[in-house]
Design a protein around this motif. Structure first.
Motif, PDB file in Angstrom:
ATOM      1  N   GLU A 248      31.871  -1.639 -12.536  1.00  0.00           N
ATOM      2  CA  GLU A 248      31.947  -2.962 -11.926  1.00  0.00           C
ATOM      3  C   GLU A 248      30.624  -3.705 -12.065  1.00  0.00           C
ATOM      4  O   GLU A 248      30.578  -4.900 -12.380  1.00  0.00           O
ATOM      5  CB  GLU A 248      32.344  -2.837 -10.449  1.00  0.00           C
TER       6      GLU A 248
ATOM      7  N   HIS B  55      32.303  -8.279 -12.776  1.00  0.00           N
ATOM      8  CA  HIS B  55      33.395  -8.907 -12.012  1.00  0.00           C
ATOM      9  C   HIS B  55      34.155  -7.815 -11.277  1.00  0.00           C
ATOM     10  O   HIS B  55      34.077  -6.636 -11.642  1.00  0.00           O
ATOM     11  CB  HIS B  55      34.328  -9.715 -12.914  1.00  0.00           C
ATOM     12  N   PRO B  56      34.928  -8.203 -10.232  1.00  0.00           N
ATOM     13  CA  PRO B  56      35.670  -7.187  -9.464  1.00  0.00           C
ATOM     14  C   PRO B  56      36.685  -6.468 -10.351  1.00  0.00           C
ATOM     15  O   PRO B  56      37.288  -7.067 -11.237  1.00  0.00           O
ATOM     16  CB  PRO B  56      36.399  -8.008  -8.384  1.00  0.00           C
TER      17      PRO B  56
ATOM     18  N   HIS C 213      39.793   1.519  -5.652  1.00  0.00           N
ATOM     19  CA  HIS C 213      38.346   1.288  -5.774  1.00  0.00           C
ATOM     20  C   HIS C 213      37.836   0.491  -4.570  1.00  0.00           C
ATOM     21  O   HIS C 213      36.743   0.756  -4.057  1.00  0.00           O
ATOM     22  CB  HIS C 213      38.055   0.546  -7.077  1.00  0.00           C
ATOM     23  N   ARG C 214      38.624  -0.469  -4.103  1.00  0.00           N
ATOM     24  CA  ARG C 214      38.221  -1.238  -2.923  1.00  0.00           C
ATOM     25  C   ARG C 214      38.427  -0.458  -1.633  1.00  0.00           C
ATOM     26  O   ARG C 214      37.597  -0.499  -0.728  1.00  0.00           O
ATOM     27  CB  ARG C 214      39.033  -2.550  -2.849  1.00  0.00           C
TER      28      ARG C 214
ATOM     29  N   PRO D 141      37.221  -5.258   2.316  1.00  0.00           N
ATOM     30  CA  PRO D 141      37.297  -3.889   1.801  1.00  0.00           C
ATOM     31  C   PRO D 141      38.312  -3.068   2.588  1.00  0.00           C
ATOM     32  O   PRO D 141      38.265  -3.032   3.812  1.00  0.00           O
ATOM     33  CB  PRO D 141      35.882  -3.351   2.004  1.00  0.00           C
TER      34      PRO D 141
END
Lengths: 310, 310
Positions: A281, A286-287, A293-294, B244
């Motif tokens: 990342e 960028h996201p 992952h988040r 998140p």
């Protein structure tokens, strides 16, 4: 009813190739740091790069430099993607013995991708496989647009089966089916995997994109149908999350989570994949598409301090 | 091996309740436009609102106003969520006959959510079911944190089974299992669904959040285990895509796509769901989580004009 899942599967990490190929080129040092992080996940097979035109795919222009570093991790089965016999020669000279060659099952995609009909692209399987076999390596043919082509529409299953069968006759040692635009769904996955395996007499791997949220369901269907070779990309890398309709491969961490928690061993450490995704990342700027992952894996319990609400 | 899927499933749209409850309140006109668009999808069951404290959930403060409009669509089976006998009375007075009541399977979540232990919350099933039955309606108990609790960690399956069994004894007419923090995976889904169904003697619905990319795989596992009642939220609404770890329900459009393309009838028109998702996105003012909302369904073939590259 009990889910009939295999005890283990073999995941191939394709983030360095399929994932990065649409990104702006990142520096060699950053790429090597990502490679080291991917190796640390425990994944046994990694597609490291592609030997293709640097004009067409600038992000892979460093393929020789990447190849020169891979001796540092000799326990990983490294592979490279090629699009022609010339690319195969370059990859073999750079030290690869495991090559992936893509043959589109529809002319529309084949012409757009490599400027050849699918029959012409298929015919090149023979010289590529021969080159690979001369060096004692293996050639995998990935059948692209195996279910649907963005140009030609649905690919007749018989055409995908025919491409796979002929690729095997021409020397392919392994086969994979690519859901290039992320349209397939569980029933179609099972039907095509079984038809191809039966016609080609080889195990069939799968390469899914998670464009419509069905990637992990497709994997679940595929493994129930006996598939144990699965491509995935760290962070769900690939495409651009801001472009309508674009999307990456299924995310390695989501695949590992789904399978491991269901009792299917992947040999991959989830936390280590999340570390690698963080590096990716940072490098791409960028996201990433991956939800896991988040969110992270299963969260540690928060406990109940201060929780006794009125 | 062939995927053993049911010919049809029954999807409940929960975007108006679970989806919108964390959003800033939207105007009644916008909400009614979304309702009309959801009705136009063909979905047969819609959870319209919740009768809970307007201070705790401002987005549901218009529950009576919403209820007053639902007579316009009499062919839909409307339902409302309640958190207490008082809420049940309000919902029944507003005209609902189908109520959902949530009982958390873990004290940590139960205390945070409703300020009661799970046993105390469970006990309220009896008076709520009695109120509903007096009006000739049905009471569904949704067992929240059925697999994992954010406060207490993994929920012992025996505890979820016990809650479900006792809820049935106390008058629940239907059961659903809620994966409140989106941690469950296919094997756990099948195991718990079967254990609960067997202990409670009722069909079991499922309510998944797609926090870790496994939502559709969980559905595929659930329907293979015989589940035909599935909650979903238009656009994958719920939570905040920028926070998140937060995430919404599985997206109705992704569920419909995955199932319909696999030969499972949902009675829902995919294009109409995408229209509704567009209205929702406009109303909430931020991008929705659904990948299919961005990508669309199976694309129309582009054809090959200009494609004959050198």
């Amino acid at each position: 009813m009990s889910l009939d899942l295999p005890p283990a599967v073999d995941i191939r990490e394709v983030g360095l190739r399929d994932g990065l190929q649409l990104e702006r080129p990142i520096g060699l040092d950053a790429k090597l740091a990502i490679i080291a992080a991917l190796v640390a996940t425990g994944v046994r097979r990694i597609e490291a790069t592609a030997f293709v035109s640097p004009r067409a795919v600038p992000a892979m222009a460093d393929c020789d430099q990447v190849a020169a570093q891979l001796h540092r991790w000799p326990h990983v089965l490294w592979s490279a993607l090629v699009a022609s016999p010339n690319g195969a020669r370059r990859a073999l000279d750079a030290g690869f013995t495991e090559l992936e060659y893509v043959v589109s099952a529809a002319d529309g995609h084949s012409l757009a991708n490599v400027g050849r009909t699918s029959d012409d692209a298929l015919a090149l399987t023979a010289p590529i496989a021969e080159l690979v076999h001369q060096r004692g390596g293996h050639c995998e043919v990935i059948v692209a647009v195996a279910w649907d082509c963005p140009f030609d529409g649905p690919t007749p299953p018989a055409r995908t089966v025919e491409i796979a069968r002929r690729a095997t006759e021409l020397g392919a040692d392994r086969l994979a089916l690519g859901d290039t635009i992320g349209t397939t769904t569980p029933r179609r996955v099972v039907d095509l995997v079984q038809a191809v395996r039966s016609a080609a007499g080889l195990d069939v791997g799968v390469h899914f994109h998670d464009t419509r949220g069905t990637g992990q369901a497709n994997v679940l269907a595929a493994v129930q149908a006996g598939v144990t070779q699965i491509d995935a990309s760290v962070g769900g890398l690939g495409g651009c999350p801001f472009a309508p309709g674009a999307s990456g491969n299924i995310a390695t961490e989501e695949l590992v989570y789904m399978l491991q928690e269901s009792g299917v061993n992947t040999g991959i450490d989830l936390d280590a994949v999340l570390v690698a995704a963080g590096l990716v990342e940072q490098a791409v700027g960028h996201p990433l598409a991956s939800s896991l992952h988040r969110a992270g894996g299963r969260p540690k319990p928060l406990g109940r301090v201060g929780l006794h609400l009125p």
